[in-house]
Design a protein around this motif. Structure first.
Motif, PDB file in Angstrom:
ATOM      1  N   THR A 186      34.751  52.552  33.755  1.00 13.35           N
ATOM      2  CA  THR A 186      33.888  52.681  34.929  1.00 13.35           C
ATOM      3  C   THR A 186      33.887  54.106  35.479  1.00 13.35           C
ATOM      4  OG1 THR A 186      35.634  52.156  36.535  1.00 13.35           O
ATOM      5  CG2 THR A 186      34.379  50.295  35.607  1.00 13.35           C
ATOM      6  N   GLY A 187      34.918  54.883  35.123  1.00  9.33           N
ATOM      7  CA  GLY A 187      35.041  56.231  35.683  1.00  9.33           C
ATOM      8  C   GLY A 187      35.607  56.256  37.088  1.00  9.33           C
ATOM      9  N   ARG A 188      35.991  55.088  37.608  1.00  8.80           N
ATOM     10  CA  ARG A 188      36.474  55.013  38.990  1.00  8.80           C
ATOM     11  C   ARG A 188      37.965  54.690  39.091  1.00  8.80           C
ATOM     12  NH1 ARG A 188      33.077  55.350  43.045  1.00  8.80           N
ATOM     13  NH2 ARG A 188      30.825  55.292  42.656  1.00  8.80           N
ATOM     14  N   VAL A 189      38.628  54.524  37.964  1.00  4.95           N
ATOM     15  CA  VAL A 189      40.031  54.117  37.990  1.00  4.95           C
ATOM     16  C   VAL A 189      40.902  55.193  37.354  1.00  4.95           C
ATOM     17  CG1 VAL A 189      41.709  52.407  37.191  1.00  4.95           C
ATOM     18  CG2 VAL A 189      39.437  51.670  37.951  1.00  4.95           C
ATOM     19  N   THR A 190      41.924  55.601  38.078  1.00  7.04           N
ATOM     20  CA  THR A 190      42.909  56.567  37.589  1.00  7.04           C
ATOM     21  C   THR A 190      44.270  55.897  37.591  1.00  7.04           C
ATOM     22  OG1 THR A 190      41.650  58.165  38.878  1.00  7.04           O
ATOM     23  CG2 THR A 190      43.616  58.965  37.797  1.00  7.04           C
ATOM     24  N   ILE A 191      45.098  56.247  36.624  1.00  9.21           N
ATOM     25  CA  ILE A 191      46.437  55.661  36.517  1.00  9.21           C
ATOM     26  C   ILE A 191      47.469  56.779  36.489  1.00  9.21           C
ATOM     27  CG2 ILE A 191      47.958  54.166  35.169  1.00  9.21           C
ATOM     28  CD1 ILE A 191      45.453  52.867  33.964  1.00  9.21           C
ATOM     29  N   SER A 192      48.526  56.620  37.279  1.00 14.26           N
ATOM     30  CA  SER A 192      49.654  57.551  37.265  1.00 14.26           C
ATOM     31  C   SER A 192      50.872  56.848  36.691  1.00 14.26           C
ATOM     32  CB  SER A 192      49.964  58.047  38.683  1.00 14.26           C
ATOM     33  OG  SER A 192      48.945  58.867  39.176  1.00 14.26           O
ATOM     34  N   PRO A 193      51.179  57.063  35.395  1.00 11.27           N
ATOM     35  CA  PRO A 193      52.401  56.477  34.820  1.00 11.27           C
ATOM     36  C   PRO A 193      53.641  57.243  35.293  1.00 11.27           C
ATOM     37  CG  PRO A 193      50.772  57.059  33.126  1.00 11.27           C
ATOM     38  CD  PRO A 193      50.378  57.754  34.386  1.00 11.27           C
ATOM     39  N   LEU A 194      54.796  56.620  35.105  1.00 11.52           N
ATOM     40  CA  LEU A 194      56.081  57.188  35.502  1.00 11.52           C
ATOM     41  C   LEU A 194      56.090  57.564  36.984  1.00 11.52           C
ATOM     42  CD1 LEU A 194      57.059  59.290  32.344  1.00 11.52           C
ATOM     43  CD2 LEU A 194      58.004  57.084  33.080  1.00 11.52           C
ATOM     44  N   HIS A 195      55.448  56.751  37.796  1.00  9.11           N
ATOM     45  CA  HIS A 195      55.438  56.883  39.249  1.00  9.11           C
ATOM     46  C   HIS A 195      55.905  55.565  39.849  1.00  9.11           C
ATOM     47  CE1 HIS A 195      53.089  60.477  38.481  1.00  9.11           C
ATOM     48  NE2 HIS A 195      52.955  60.732  39.777  1.00  9.11           N
ATOM     49  N   LYS A 196      56.676  55.644  40.928  1.00  8.77           N
ATOM     50  CA  LYS A 196      57.224  54.444  41.565  1.00  8.77           C
ATOM     51  C   LYS A 196      57.011  54.513  43.070  1.00  8.77           C
ATOM     52  CE  LYS A 196      61.547  51.861  42.225  1.00  8.77           C
ATOM     53  NZ  LYS A 196      62.999  51.815  41.921  1.00  8.77           N
ATOM     54  N   VAL A 197      56.385  53.483  43.629  1.00  8.73           N
ATOM     55  CA  VAL A 197      56.191  53.415  45.072  1.00  8.73           C
ATOM     56  C   VAL A 197      57.498  52.977  45.738  1.00  8.73           C
ATOM     57  CG1 VAL A 197      54.988  52.209  46.940  1.00  8.73           C
ATOM     58  CG2 VAL A 197      53.719  52.980  44.917  1.00  8.73           C
ATOM     59  N   THR A 198      57.941  53.750  46.722  1.00 14.62           N
ATOM     60  CA  THR A 198      59.184  53.420  47.429  1.00 14.62           C
ATOM     61  C   THR A 198      58.954  53.027  48.877  1.00 14.62           C
ATOM     62  OG1 THR A 198      59.523  55.754  48.011  1.00 14.62           O
ATOM     63  CG2 THR A 198      60.554  54.958  45.964  1.00 14.62           C
ATOM     64  N   SER A 199      57.761  53.329  49.428  1.00 14.45           N
ATOM     65  CA  SER A 199      57.532  53.055  50.835  1.00 14.45           C
ATOM     66  C   SER A 199      56.048  52.869  51.101  1.00 14.45           C
ATOM     67  CB  SER A 199      58.077  54.221  51.686  1.00 14.45           C
ATOM     68  OG  SER A 199      57.721  54.065  53.047  1.00 14.45           O
ATOM     69  N   VAL A 200      55.734  51.891  51.938  1.00 11.98           N
ATOM     70  CA  VAL A 200      54.373  51.677  52.444  1.00 11.98           C
ATOM     71  C   VAL A 200      54.506  51.392  53.933  1.00 11.98           C
ATOM     72  CG1 VAL A 200      52.273  50.277  52.331  1.00 11.98           C
ATOM     73  CG2 VAL A 200      53.610  50.692  50.237  1.00 11.98           C
ATOM     74  N   ALA A 201      53.784  52.154  54.762  1.00 12.39           N
ATOM     75  CA  ALA A 201      53.869  51.969  56.214  1.00 12.39           C
ATOM     76  C   ALA A 201      52.529  52.329  56.841  1.00 12.39           C
ATOM     77  CB  ALA A 201      54.984  52.845  56.794  1.00 12.39           C
ATOM     78  N   PRO A 202      52.196  51.712  57.966  1.00  8.46           N
ATOM     79  CA  PRO A 202      50.931  52.049  58.618  1.00  8.46           C
ATOM     80  C   PRO A 202      50.852  53.537  58.949  1.00  8.46           C
ATOM     81  CG  PRO A 202      51.877  50.062  59.587  1.00  8.46           C
ATOM     82  CD  PRO A 202      52.927  50.652  58.686  1.00  8.46           C
ATOM     83  N   ALA A 203      49.695  54.135  58.665  1.00  8.67           N
ATOM     84  CA  ALA A 203      49.472  55.549  58.973  1.00  8.67           C
ATOM     85  C   ALA A 203      48.879  55.684  60.370  1.00  8.67           C
ATOM     86  CB  ALA A 203      48.541  56.170  57.940  1.00  8.67           C
ATOM     87  N   SER A 204      49.188  56.768  61.039  1.00  5.65           N
ATOM     88  CA  SER A 204      48.763  56.941  62.430  1.00  5.65           C
ATOM     89  C   SER A 204      47.246  56.944  62.577  1.00  5.65           C
ATOM     90  CB  SER A 204      49.341  58.236  62.994  1.00  5.65           C
ATOM     91  OG  SER A 204      48.954  59.349  62.199  1.00  5.65           O
ATOM     92  N   GLY A 205      46.555  57.462  61.579  1.00  4.61           N
ATOM     93  CA  GLY A 205      45.104  57.540  61.660  1.00  4.61           C
ATOM     94  C   GLY A 205      44.384  56.380  60.988  1.00  4.61           C
ATOM     95  N   GLY A 206      45.107  55.306  60.682  1.00  5.25           N
ATOM     96  CA  GLY A 206      44.525  54.181  59.955  1.00  5.25           C
ATOM     97  C   GLY A 206      44.916  54.221  58.495  1.00  5.25           C
ATOM     98  N   GLY A 207      44.841  53.080  57.841  1.00  4.78           N
ATOM     99  CA  GLY A 207      45.285  52.995  56.455  1.00  4.78           C
ATOM    100  C   GLY A 207      46.799  53.000  56.382  1.00  4.78           C
ATOM    101  N   TYR A 208      47.323  53.385  55.221  1.00  5.51           N
ATOM    102  CA  TYR A 208      48.765  53.289  54.987  1.00  5.51           C
ATOM    103  C   TYR A 208      49.304  54.544  54.335  1.00  5.51           C
ATOM    104  CZ  TYR A 208      48.118  48.543  56.393  1.00  5.51           C
ATOM    105  OH  TYR A 208      47.800  47.454  57.144  1.00  5.51           O
ATOM    106  N   THR A 209      50.460  54.965  54.825  1.00  4.18           N
ATOM    107  CA  THR A 209      51.187  56.081  54.213  1.00  4.18           C
ATOM    108  C   THR A 209      52.054  55.514  53.091  1.00  4.18           C
ATOM    109  OG1 THR A 209      51.251  57.263  56.316  1.00  4.18           O
ATOM    110  CG2 THR A 209      52.827  57.941  54.617  1.00  4.18           C
ATOM    111  N   VAL A 210      51.860  56.036  51.892  1.00  6.52           N
ATOM    112  CA  VAL A 210      52.580  55.531  50.720  1.00  6.52           C
ATOM    113  C   VAL A 210      53.414  56.668  50.134  1.00  6.52           C
ATOM    114  CG1 VAL A 210      52.366  54.403  48.475  1.00  6.52           C
ATOM    115  CG2 VAL A 210      50.665  53.954  50.264  1.00  6.52           C
ATOM    116  N   VAL A 211      54.703  56.412  49.972  1.00  6.47           N
ATOM    117  CA  VAL A 211      55.605  57.399  49.366  1.00  6.47           C
ATOM    118  C   VAL A 211      55.844  56.999  47.915  1.00  6.47           C
ATOM    119  CG1 VAL A 211      57.853  58.525  49.483  1.00  6.47           C
ATOM    120  CG2 VAL A 211      56.676  57.863  51.596  1.00  6.47           C
ATOM    121  N   ILE A 212      55.671  57.972  47.024  1.00 11.51           N
ATOM    122  CA  ILE A 212      55.727  57.718  45.582  1.00 11.51           C
ATOM    123  C   ILE A 212      56.666  58.725  44.935  1.00 11.51           C
ATOM    124  CG2 ILE A 212      54.361  57.513  43.468  1.00 11.51           C
ATOM    125  CD1 ILE A 212      51.863  57.270  45.316  1.00 11.51           C
TER     126      ILE A 212
END
Length: 546
Positions: free
Chosen positions: A282-308
């Motif tokens: 589709t050209g709309r999907v990207t994948i980052s291998p060898l990456h691990k999500v360690t944190s997900v928390a609400p972001a101050s401006g909306g959405g979520y802050t994700v630490v990887i």
């Protein structure tokens, strides 16, 4: 795209409410898709996610649920970034192969271990595990209290390492699997959709009857039928035409070269070749291998802050990145998603997740055993690693047994089975503040119901055939493989930890879309149900949330 149970779509067309909801969802999709910029397009082409990026959708994991979500979101015009802890598995090693054989494990075989940990770890009473270099290999044997959980690591998740047995549960059993889900919709729409997209097919029975590589399964059939048990062919995602070519010597051997546990180089239609291939196209999907999500928390401006955390092939963290995602889909598998959500709740990053998080985890009733056959019942030195059949005693004894291969390359006169049983025991994940890790309270003794249910099949066959259990496959004088599961399920159960479509309702924009939604048992191999449920849920989410 709306859920038919809502009444918005009926035999007479679309109601006014349905039209408003439908057009609203389309406008929402258009608005979300419109956030894509030239910079985002460049980022898609460039590769791994960069610190400071802002993405419309982040999917944690590339297994069945995550791959379904990524494809359908991309088809709806939404940019998706997928985070995968394992490797891409798209580059051959020094031997010219991407994956190593089951009988010759090397560093590619295990996730960050220095010694293999084979599910069947003894043969003729001798241990068969061996030392290997530490590496981000394809199979994770994750140890918890009382159980080892086998999981695929890499782009494609569990589809890389399973036998490809693509089983739709019997309709009569579905109510106990997912009681809050409309069975009519699943069997009329979502199971057919999943099976078509996965490329599911069944072995040619005439070829099965004659080919050397399934002699072991024909022996299994004979013994099952002589004891009065139904023997069934089981669909699979292997390319059966390719296997015929392997047997004829006109194609590179894969299933007939002992490839299964550590990946399959040729014939298996893993997610890399189905959902993920379509998603990338589709050209709309990207994948980052060898990456691990360690944190997900609400972001101050909306959405979520994700630490990887990005890691190297030694498992060392090389970079830590922080990104913003408008929406996050948890698709790291039953164990990965459950561990992450339990941690985020306990450490105060997502404190409003409800009390069901971490509960309802089960092993799909997995237990293994072998039987020693008579000399007049050889099972064959050449055995396809792809199981194609099973013994069904679910209604009477609570067990369904795969007739599994034992691909040693020599004649063993052994029949080997992986049973799925109606084991009622459920465990819970919990945060251990002292160790900074998530624990699971499974007890090995909880496998006893599975053993008892499997015995309803194999005690009867042994009595009929005058045979005995093998005691040399899981240790010294140990009959049952009761120390593991291939099929982890639960931990974020649908309509309990989430709403009835996988939404984490306390946090709009957070979703669960993997095997953690299913409460511990599917009565069969689970990946078709995980895929079909993801198809159902993402259709609803796109129609109503985006």
């Amino acid at each position: 795209m709306n859920d038919n149970t809502s009444g918005s779509i009926g035999s007479k067309g679309v109601s006014r409410r349905g039209f408003i909801v439908g057009t609203g969802s389309l406008l929402g999709v258009a608005a979300l898709a419109g956030r894509g910029t030239a910079a985002q397009a460049a980022a898609r082409a460039a590769g791994p996610i960069t610190g400071g990026a802002h993405v419309p959708v982040l999917v944690i994991g590339t297994g069945y649920g995550g791959s379904v979500a990524a494809l359908r979101l991309a088809q709806a015009g939404i940019d998706v970034h997928m985070i995968e802890m394992g490797m891409a598995w798209d580059t051959p090693g020094s031997d010219g192969k991407i994956f190593c054989a089951t009988t010759a494990p090397d560093q590619r075989s295990y996730w960050l271990r220095t010694r293999t940990k084979a599910p069947l770890n003894y043969f003729l009473g001798f241990p068969i595990d061996r030392d290997i270099p530490r590496y981000t290999g394809i199979l994770d044997a994750e140890d918890f209290s009382g159980i080892t959980v086998y999981q695929g690591r890499g782009v494609g998740g569990g589809s890389l390492v399973n036998g490809g047995m693509a089983v739709t549960p019997k309709r009569a059993n579905f109510g106990s699997v997912l009681p809050s889900v409309n069975a009519d919709e699943m069997y009329n729409i979502y199971y057919p959709r999943a099976n078509a997209a996965l490329g599911v097919g069944t072995i040619d029975p005439a070829w099965f009857d004659t080919t050397d590589c399934y002699q072991y399964a024909r022996v299994g059939r004979k013994h099952a039928q002589r004891s009065g048990f139904p023997f069934v062919f089981v669909p699979d995602v292997y390319d059966w035409d390719y296997m015929k070519q392997e047997a004829a010597g006109t194609a590179t051997k894969s299933a007939l070269a002992g490839e299964i546990l550590y990946g399959n180089n040729h014939g298996k239609k893993s997610l890399q070749r189905t959902y993920i291939a379509q998603a990338k196209a589709t050209g709309r999907v990207t994948i980052s291998p060898l990456h691990k999500v360690t944190s997900v928390a609400p972001a101050s401006g909306g959405g979520y802050t994700v630490v990887i955390e990005q890691m190297n092939t030694n498992g060392d963290t090389t970079t830590t990145k922080t990104v913003i995602a408008d929406r996050v889909f948890f698709a790291a598998g039953s164990v990965g998603t459950s561990k992450l959500l339990v941690k985020l709740k306990a450490t105060g990053l997502l404190p409003n997740l409800n009390g069901e998080i971490g509960k309802g985890w089960g092993d799909n009733g997995n237990v293994m055993c072998g039987r020693a056959n008579h000399l007049w019942d050889p099972t064959g030195s050449l055995q396809s690693t792809i199981p194609c059949s099973g013994i069904d005693n679910w209604a009477a004894g609570g067990a369904f047994a795969e007739v599994a291969p034992l691909p040693t390359g020599i004649e063993t006169f052994a029949s080997f089975y992986l049973s799925i049983t109606k084991n009622p025991n459920r465990a819970q994940f919990s945060w251990n503040a002292a160790t900074g890790k998530v624990d699971l309270n499974w007890q090995t003794s909880w496998k006893q119901p599975s053993i008892d249910m499997a015995k309803t099949i194999f005690d009867k066959i042994n009595a009929k055939e005058g045979t005995i259990y093998r005691t040399d496959l899981f240790g010294v004088y140990k009959i049952w493989g009761d120390h593991l599961t291939y099929h982890p399920l639960g931990g974020a159960v649908l309509n309990k930890a989430t709403d009835n479509y996988g939404r984490l309702t306390a946090y709009p924009g957070l979703y669960v879309i993997d095997g953690s939604l299913i409460p511990g048992n599917t009565s069969v191999n689970p990946f078709v149900t995980i895929t079909a449920l993801a198809e159902r849920n993402i259709e609803k989410i796109i129609a109503t949330d985006l």
